[in-house]
Write a protein that holds these residues in place. Structure first.
Motif, PDB file in Angstrom:
ATOM      1  N   LYS A  11      50.494   3.358  22.568  1.00  0.00           N
ATOM      2  CA  LYS A  11      51.114   4.554  23.102  1.00  0.00           C
ATOM      3  C   LYS A  11      50.655   5.766  22.292  1.00  0.00           C
ATOM      4  N   VAL A  14      53.230   8.750  19.142  1.00  0.00           N
ATOM      5  CA  VAL A  14      54.271   8.031  18.390  1.00  0.00           C
ATOM      6  C   VAL A  14      54.181   8.287  16.883  1.00  0.00           C
ATOM      7  N   LYS A  16      51.172   8.150  14.955  1.00  0.00           N
ATOM      8  CA  LYS A  16      50.115   7.426  14.233  1.00  0.00           C
ATOM      9  C   LYS A  16      49.377   8.370  13.272  1.00  0.00           C
ATOM     10  N   THR A  17      48.858   9.447  13.843  1.00  0.00           N
ATOM     11  CA  THR A  17      48.050  10.374  13.052  1.00  0.00           C
ATOM     12  C   THR A  17      48.883  11.051  11.962  1.00  0.00           C
ATOM     13  N   ILE A 211      61.406   7.529   9.675  1.00  0.00           N
ATOM     14  CA  ILE A 211      60.992   8.931   9.672  1.00  0.00           C
ATOM     15  C   ILE A 211      61.793   9.644  10.747  1.00  0.00           C
ATOM     16  N   ASP A 214      61.348  16.069  12.376  1.00  0.00           N
ATOM     17  CA  ASP A 214      61.237  17.200  11.457  1.00  0.00           C
ATOM     18  C   ASP A 214      60.086  18.100  11.923  1.00  0.00           C
ATOM     19  N   LEU A 217      56.559  18.622  10.194  1.00  0.00           N
ATOM     20  CA  LEU A 217      55.387  17.760  10.395  1.00  0.00           C
ATOM     21  C   LEU A 217      54.380  18.420  11.327  1.00  0.00           C
ATOM     22  N   THR A 221      50.413  19.879  10.151  1.00  0.00           N
ATOM     23  CA  THR A 221      49.136  19.531  10.785  1.00  0.00           C
ATOM     24  C   THR A 221      48.372  20.790  11.158  1.00  0.00           C
TER      25      THR A 221
END
Ligand code: ADP
Ligand code: MG
Length: 258
Positions: A11, A14, A16-17, A211, A214, A217, A221
């Motif tokens: 998916k 979610v 991952k990165t 997690i 928030d 985040l 990035t």
């Protein structure tokens, strides 16, 4: 030898990165040497360390197509201790040609073999369970599966578990996985219920650390930095530090058993 950790889920969206970047930041903070490997043509991790994908001469696609070594495709980021093998849309080509090559599942594992100087190598997978993710799982000792506490992504874990079984059979018998609950909203009753269901089904395979949602985040990035360095005292920075500690503990426990 570096510890190779894959981060995958079929998916998209979610975390991952976000997890690759933030765990990387937390490990660097402790003093480890970390290599991030961006395996997604969307290049979000590459962007997340402040690189421009369209200006790259060597990428992870060259590594998968054997036209470049992992060492020469790797580069430093602005954060000392954090290196990356970046990606751009050439990954689409690599993904297409990968399955027609002999023993294609082992290409990444072999390519990473010479990289002795890192303590941790984090593999950020694309949102699919195709040839690229197979390569990552074949190269990894451990897999982190970020998942949201909503019914759909819990259901989607079935295909992931099937792939893990196949990878174990095909050449990586000791691959282990841990589920990470991401983007949790504790005020949301459904989230709390689903978290409970995931924990009772997967028990000790689920990270104790969760997690929570928030917005820091997203901002980090955009700023091209892990949240641990962008907003040091934010809740998500603290949670990703706790996650890194839990990961280290599991990795070291597995090492003593082996
Ligand atoms: N805990 C979180 N709280 C709020 N937003 C998050 C959180 N984790 C990730 N995000 C945001 O959600 C989006 C998807 O995350 P990303 O890491 O790119 O997912 P994936 O790599 O699985 O597609 C991004 O915009 C990211 O900034
Ligand atoms: Mg991603």
């Amino acid at each position: 030898m570096p510890h190779v950790i894959a981060i995958a889920n079929e998916k998209g969206g979610v975390a991952k990165t976000t997890t690759a970047l933030s765990v990387g930041g937390a490990l660097v903070e402790i003093g480890y040497e970390v290599l991030l490997v961006d395996l997604d043509a969307q290049a979000n991790l590459t962007l997340g360390v402040g690189l421009r994908p369209d200006t790259l001469r060597r990428t992870v696609a060259d590594v998968l197509l054997n036209t470049s070594s992992a060492l020469s495709a790797s580069r430093e980021t602005d954060l000392p201790g954090l290196d990356i093998i970046p990606a751009n849309e050439e990954m689409n080509t690599a993904e297409r040609f990968l399955p027609i090559r002999q023993n294609y599942q082992f290409i990444l594992r072999n390519a990473l073999h010479g990289l002795q100087l890192y303590d941790y190598i984090l593999l950020d997978c694309p949102p699919s369970l195709g040839a690229v993710t197979s390569n990552a799982l074949m190269a990894a000792e451990r897999l982190i599966v970020p998942t949201q506490a909503e019914y759909f992504s819990a259901y989607a874990l079935r295909n992931m578990l099937q792939l893990i079984r196949r990878i174990r059979q095909d050449g990586n018998p000791t691959l282990v996985y841990n589920i990470l609950i991401t983007m949790l909203d504790r005020r949301n009753r459904i989230h709390r219920t689903i978290e409970g269901q995931i924990r009772s089904k997967f028990t000790e395979r689920v990270f104790q650390t969760v997690i929570q949602i928030d917005t820091k985040l997203r901002e980090s990035t955009v700023a091209g930095l892990p949240v641990t360095h962008f907003s040091k005292s934010s809740r998500s920075a603290q949670q990703y530090r706790a996650l890194a500690q839990e990961l280290i503990q599991y990795v070291e426990e597995a090492e003593t058993i082996a």
